[in-house]
Design a protein around this motif. Structure first.
Motif, PDB file in Angstrom:
ATOM      1  N   ALA A 111       0.842  -1.205   0.000  1.00  0.00           N
ATOM      2  CA  ALA A 111       0.000   0.000   0.000  1.00  0.00           C
ATOM      3  C   ALA A 111       0.880   1.259   0.000  1.00  0.00           C
ATOM      4  CB  ALA A 111      -0.928  -0.008   1.206  1.00  0.00           C
ATOM      5  N   SER A 112       1.953   1.234   0.793  1.00  0.00           N
ATOM      6  CA  SER A 112       2.874   2.389   0.841  1.00  0.00           C
ATOM      7  C   SER A 112       3.582   2.556  -0.497  1.00  0.00           C
ATOM      8  CB  SER A 112       3.897   2.191   1.970  1.00  0.00           C
ATOM      9  OG  SER A 112       3.244   2.119   3.228  1.00  0.00           O
ATOM     10  N   GLU A 113       3.966   1.442  -1.107  1.00  0.00           N
ATOM     11  CA  GLU A 113       4.663   1.498  -2.385  1.00  0.00           C
ATOM     12  C   GLU A 113       3.763   2.107  -3.478  1.00  0.00           C
ATOM     13  OE1 GLU A 113       7.633   1.180  -5.198  1.00  0.00           O
ATOM     14  OE2 GLU A 113       7.731   0.983  -3.003  1.00  0.00           O
ATOM     15  N   TRP A 114       2.521   1.689  -3.568  1.00  0.00           N
ATOM     16  CA  TRP A 114       1.604   2.240  -4.562  1.00  0.00           C
ATOM     17  C   TRP A 114       1.237   3.700  -4.249  1.00  0.00           C
ATOM     18  CZ3 TRP A 114       0.903   0.554  -9.214  1.00  0.00           C
ATOM     19  CH2 TRP A 114       1.099  -0.812  -9.498  1.00  0.00           C
ATOM     20  N   SER A 115       1.269   4.028  -2.991  1.00  0.00           N
ATOM     21  CA  SER A 115       1.012   5.433  -2.638  1.00  0.00           C
ATOM     22  C   SER A 115       2.156   6.317  -3.129  1.00  0.00           C
ATOM     23  CB  SER A 115       0.847   5.570  -1.128  1.00  0.00           C
ATOM     24  OG  SER A 115       0.610   6.916  -0.762  1.00  0.00           O
ATOM     25  N   ARG A 149      -4.851   0.819  -6.239  1.00  0.00           N
ATOM     26  CA  ARG A 149      -4.040  -0.318  -5.787  1.00  0.00           C
ATOM     27  C   ARG A 149      -3.641  -0.148  -4.321  1.00  0.00           C
ATOM     28  NH1 ARG A 149      -1.081  -3.474  -9.396  1.00  0.00           N
ATOM     29  NH2 ARG A 149      -2.363  -3.957 -11.218  1.00  0.00           N
ATOM     30  N   SER A 150      -3.216   1.049  -3.996  1.00  0.00           N
ATOM     31  CA  SER A 150      -2.811   1.323  -2.612  1.00  0.00           C
ATOM     32  C   SER A 150      -3.970   1.093  -1.644  1.00  0.00           C
ATOM     33  CB  SER A 150      -2.304   2.759  -2.479  1.00  0.00           C
ATOM     34  OG  SER A 150      -1.992   3.031  -1.128  1.00  0.00           O
ATOM     35  N   HIS A 192      -4.665  -2.691  -1.219  1.00  0.00           N
ATOM     36  CA  HIS A 192      -3.702  -3.335  -0.304  1.00  0.00           C
ATOM     37  C   HIS A 192      -3.928  -2.892   1.138  1.00  0.00           C
ATOM     38  CE1 HIS A 192      -1.405  -5.452  -3.291  1.00  0.00           C
ATOM     39  NE2 HIS A 192      -1.199  -4.330  -4.016  1.00  0.00           N
ATOM     40  N   THR A 193      -4.343  -1.654   1.331  1.00  0.00           N
ATOM     41  CA  THR A 193      -4.625  -1.180   2.684  1.00  0.00           C
ATOM     42  C   THR A 193      -5.784  -1.957   3.287  1.00  0.00           C
ATOM     43  OG1 THR A 193      -3.831   1.049   2.189  1.00  0.00           O
ATOM     44  CG2 THR A 193      -5.333   0.810   4.065  1.00  0.00           C
TER      45      THR A 193
END
Length: 232
Positions: free
Chosen positions: A68-72, A93-94, A97-98
């Motif tokens: 989630a952090s990566e897509w953010s 996507r983020s 995943h969150t």
């Protein structure tokens, strides 16, 4: 659930009541101990599985949070490049995943509660097992003492019986001697009441024979006593 129900039944079991109702309390306690050991092993296995699941759920939650952090970050990059559509896709996507991370986090909480409950159950069942083992050992010791007392009583009775058998011939010999002495005394009394001149030859020999019988019985009695002293 079947395992926990069986464990709950063992935990609720009143050992004292079971002992009172059992035909063979010692055998019943041994079987109860075996059942508890089996259930304790199964609970221990379930605790290990629950802890392993905890670690797995925590790992999956962290993976989803990292994604989630990566897509953010990618969404920020797309916004910086003026690519709003790409930024929106990255944010979706983020967010996905969150949400998945939150689901794993809730499962982790539930799994932690289950693992804690299993630990408590394991501790209580272990304590119950130790208590039952102690009662089993105490009852086994009581049974051993009862058998020892029974054997000791039997040995005492056998010794007393043997002593009775050993002394019976001696008692009978004493009785014979007493009877012979009584007969002799009666004969002498009769002799003194009559004139010696009127005494027949047969009567005189009868007196001699009784005297000899008394002396023989007395000798046998002395020999019997001497043998008993040597044997003792």
């Amino acid at each position: 659930m079947a395992l926990m129900e069986r464990v709950a039944m063992l935990m609720r079991a009143n050992v004292n009541d079971l002992i009172d109702r059992a035909e063979d309390p010692e055998k019943m306690l041994r079987q109860l101990v075996l059942d508890m050991e089996n259930q304790l092993l199964q609970v221990k296995t379930q605790v290990a599985i629950a802890i392993a699941d905890q670690h797995l759920l925590e790992k999956k939650r962290k993976e989803q949070d990292d994604l989630a952090s990566e897509w953010s970050r990618k969404a920020e990059l797309a916004v910086g490049k003026g690519q709003d559509d790409l930024a929106r896709a990255a944010l979706e996507r983020s967010l996905s995943h969150t949400q998945m991370g939150e689901g794993f986090a809730q499962q982790y909480v539930d799994q932690t509660a289950e693992a804690d409950a299993l630990r408590v159950t394991y501790t209580k069942l272990e304590a119950k097992l130790k208590q039952t083992e102690a009662q089993c050992e105490m009852m086994a010791a009581q049974a051993r003492r009862a058998r020892m007392v029974s054997k000791a009583n039997a040995a005492t009775a056998a010794t007393a019986d043997a002593a009775t058998k050993r002394t019976s011939p001696l008692q009978r010999l004493k009785a014979k001697l007493q009877n012979a002495e009584a007969e002799n005394a009666a004969s002498r009394e009769m002799l003194t009441s009559e004139s010696f001149s009127n005494e027949s030859l047969e009567d005189r020999f009868a007196v001699l024979e009784r005297d000899e019988k008394v002396e023989r019985l007395l000798g046998e009695l002395k020999q019997k006593q001497a043998r008993m002293l040597e044997a003792g």
